[in-house]
Design an enzyme around this catalytic site. Structure first.
Site, PDB file in Angstrom:
ATOM      1  N   ASP A  88       0.784  -1.410   0.069  1.00 55.30           N
ATOM      2  CA  ASP A  88       0.060  -0.008   0.203  1.00 55.30           C
ATOM      3  C   ASP A  88       0.691   1.098   0.073  1.00 55.30           C
ATOM      4  O   ASP A  88       1.946   1.128   0.637  1.00 55.30           O
ATOM      5  CB  ASP A  88      -0.937  -0.082   1.235  1.00 55.30           C
ATOM      6  CG  ASP A  88      -0.183  -0.082   2.533  1.00 55.30           C
ATOM      7  OD1 ASP A  88       0.732  -1.004   2.625  1.00 55.30           O
ATOM      8  OD2 ASP A  88      -0.638   0.673   3.469  1.00 55.30           O
ATOM      9  N   GLU A 146      -0.513  -2.064   5.176  1.00 55.79           N
ATOM     10  CA  GLU A 146       0.172  -1.982   6.327  1.00 55.79           C
ATOM     11  C   GLU A 146       0.152  -0.577   7.120  1.00 55.79           C
ATOM     12  O   GLU A 146       0.143  -0.541   8.078  1.00 55.79           O
ATOM     13  CB  GLU A 146       1.602  -2.160   5.923  1.00 55.79           C
ATOM     14  CG  GLU A 146       2.645  -2.190   7.106  1.00 55.79           C
ATOM     15  CD  GLU A 146       3.160  -1.015   7.825  1.00 55.79           C
ATOM     16  OE1 GLU A 146       3.441  -0.914   8.908  1.00 55.79           O
ATOM     17  OE2 GLU A 146       3.143  -0.010   7.143  1.00 55.79           O
ATOM     18  N   GLU A 147      -0.095   0.321   6.392  1.00 59.08           N
ATOM     19  CA  GLU A 147      -0.037   1.471   6.924  1.00 59.08           C
ATOM     20  C   GLU A 147      -1.120   1.996   7.967  1.00 59.08           C
ATOM     21  O   GLU A 147      -1.031   2.673   8.878  1.00 59.08           O
ATOM     22  CB  GLU A 147      -0.153   2.685   5.846  1.00 59.08           C
ATOM     23  CG  GLU A 147       1.076   2.793   5.054  1.00 59.08           C
ATOM     24  CD  GLU A 147       2.367   3.277   5.746  1.00 59.08           C
ATOM     25  OE1 GLU A 147       2.173   3.900   6.802  1.00 59.08           O
ATOM     26  OE2 GLU A 147       3.568   3.086   5.127  1.00 59.08           O
ATOM     27  N   HIS A 371       7.983   8.660   4.353  1.00 56.69           N
ATOM     28  CA  HIS A 371       6.593   9.462   4.669  1.00 56.69           C
ATOM     29  C   HIS A 371       6.916  11.130   4.113  1.00 56.69           C
ATOM     30  O   HIS A 371       6.078  11.735   4.426  1.00 56.69           O
ATOM     31  CB  HIS A 371       6.154   9.438   5.906  1.00 56.69           C
ATOM     32  CG  HIS A 371       5.555   8.090   6.364  1.00 56.69           C
ATOM     33  ND1 HIS A 371       4.677   7.858   7.158  1.00 56.69           N
ATOM     34  CD2 HIS A 371       5.927   6.857   5.966  1.00 56.69           C
ATOM     35  CE1 HIS A 371       4.340   6.639   7.322  1.00 56.69           C
ATOM     36  NE2 HIS A 371       5.221   6.012   6.648  1.00 56.69           N
TER      37      HIS A 371
END
Length: 400
Positions: A88, A146-147, A371
């Site tokens: 993702d 996962e996020e 990020h």
């Protein structure tokens, strides 16, 4: 391609993996152009599944909605290891000016999951084109979400570990703070448990010129935020790592109006499981004390998120053995735990597992952290990841 025995004796596996660099890079750039958020990775999943089928693997789609699993079976029964990649992207606007920048506004692979997926596809390619392992099975796990949704937990709930008989798991995460050609790992607790916190401060609104006739929720919220930091600095053993962060504040309508309510959102991160269980009560006690002292009320919601990643000691030893062979001696570093969260932790709760950082840092491509809207990585690291994942699987099976 060399046989398995030759690969055990030398670092030739890295040479072989390097031959896949162009293909793995092309996959990574394609996924980077077409990022998909958690549980929406439909295009990504189709690309992966089609490739695994071309390799002749057993393929199953739909675990945790968009997850993909491929299985390479050995010539004889033996142990089974799972290799995991997350798929993702993040809701971040890509600000890079590259040919492979995201084509979708507000979505970006800013955490390297495109690279994780591509390297695992490369490992599947490499291992499938060799003669099958003498014994045991390799399960390639392409995991969604996962996020934000705990895709690992959803995969397990859908039967991943049970249905495929997975007895160990391995995964990696790219990291720009580590030079290309090196890895870092942690014995035991590797990543923090990451929980979420919501607090509503309830006062009574009024005119800014007459604060004594109101209960100012903004002023009380400010005291609450400060008081929460006293938990970390004065109520927790200094040798126990804990982070309480209020990341979002919402309240008020105008500069001359006393706000009746303020909402706070935050995260709580710990490495010690016992401390993790204690903190909700400590936080509520602090919030209650501050609000009551100021004539306000409160609402509090505390939700446990991802648990800590705990690396198995025997799997760490296996990783270091593999790293010495593939990268050369001295190319790994035993690191301190990270306060970041990672849903690979759910696998570590069930089977012996290892999770490590793959260096992707160079001055040209990896100048920004994970990020960040300018995040990128050194693609020379991609075949290194392919080689490490492949050798980990082969070495694990070879010891069964």
């Amino acid at each position: 391609m060399e046989d398995v025995a030759a690969l055990y004796r030398s670092s030739a596996i890295l040479t072989e993996a390097s031959a896949l660099k162009e293909q793995v890079t092309a996959w990574r750039r394609d996924f980077h152009r077409h990022p998909e958020l958690g549980l929406e990775e439909e295009r990504t999943a189709e690309v992966i599944a089609a490739h695994l089928r071309r390799l002749g693997l057993e393929v199953k789609q739909g675990l945790a909605r968009t997850g993909v699993v491929g299985v390479l079976r050995g010539s004889n029964p033996g142990r089974t290891i799972g290799l995991r990649a997350d798929m993702d992207a993040l809701p971040i606007q890509d600000q890079k000016q590259t040919s492979y920048r995201s084509t979708i506004d507000g979505k970006m692979h800013a955490c390297g999951h495109d690279a994780h997926t591509s390297m695992l596809m490369g490992a599947a390619t490499f291992l499938a084109k060799m003669r099958p392992p003498e014994r045991g099975n390799i399960v390639f796990v392409f995991q969604p979400a996962e996020e934000n949704h705990g895709g690992a937990r959803l995969m397990i709930e859908d039967g991943l570990l049970r249905d495929y008989g997975i007895e160990a798991m391995a995964g990696l995460h790219v990291f720009p703070g580590v030079p290309t050609g090196e890895i870092t790992a942690v014995r035991g607790v590797s990543c923090a448990a990451a929980d979420t916190l919501f607090i509503r401060i309830i006062g009574s609104g009024g005119h800014a010129a007459r604060p004594h006739q109101s209960v100012d929720a903004v002023a009380v919220a400010a005291q609450v935020i400060t008081a929460l930091q006293h938990i970390t600095s004065r109520q927790v053993d200094p040798l126990d790592s804990v982070v309480i962060t209020i990341g979002k504040i919402e309240g008020g309508t105008a500069s001359n109006v006393i706000a009746p309510e303020v909402n706070l959102w935050g995260t709580v991160r710990t490495l010690n499981p016992a401390l993790r269980e204690q903190l909700p009560q400590q936080i509520e006690r602090m919030v209650k004390g501050v609000t009551e002292a100021n004539g306000a009320a409160y609402e509090l919601e505390y939700q446990q998120g991802y648990p800590s990643v705990v690396n198995d000691v025997s799997m760490i030893d296996l990783l270091l053995e593999v790293a010495d062979d593939v990268l050369g001696r001295g190319k790994y570093r035993m690191d301190r735990p990270s306060m970041g969260g990672e849903d690979f932790s759910y696998y570590t709760q069930h089977v012996p597992s290892v999770f490590f950082r793959l260096g992707v840092g160079d001055e040209q491509h990896a100048r920004y952290p994970l990020h960040h809207p300018m995040f990128d990585l050194d693609e020379d690291a991609l075949p290194i990841g392919v080689a490490l994942l492949s050798k980990l699987a082969l070495t694990y099976l070879g010891k069964s």
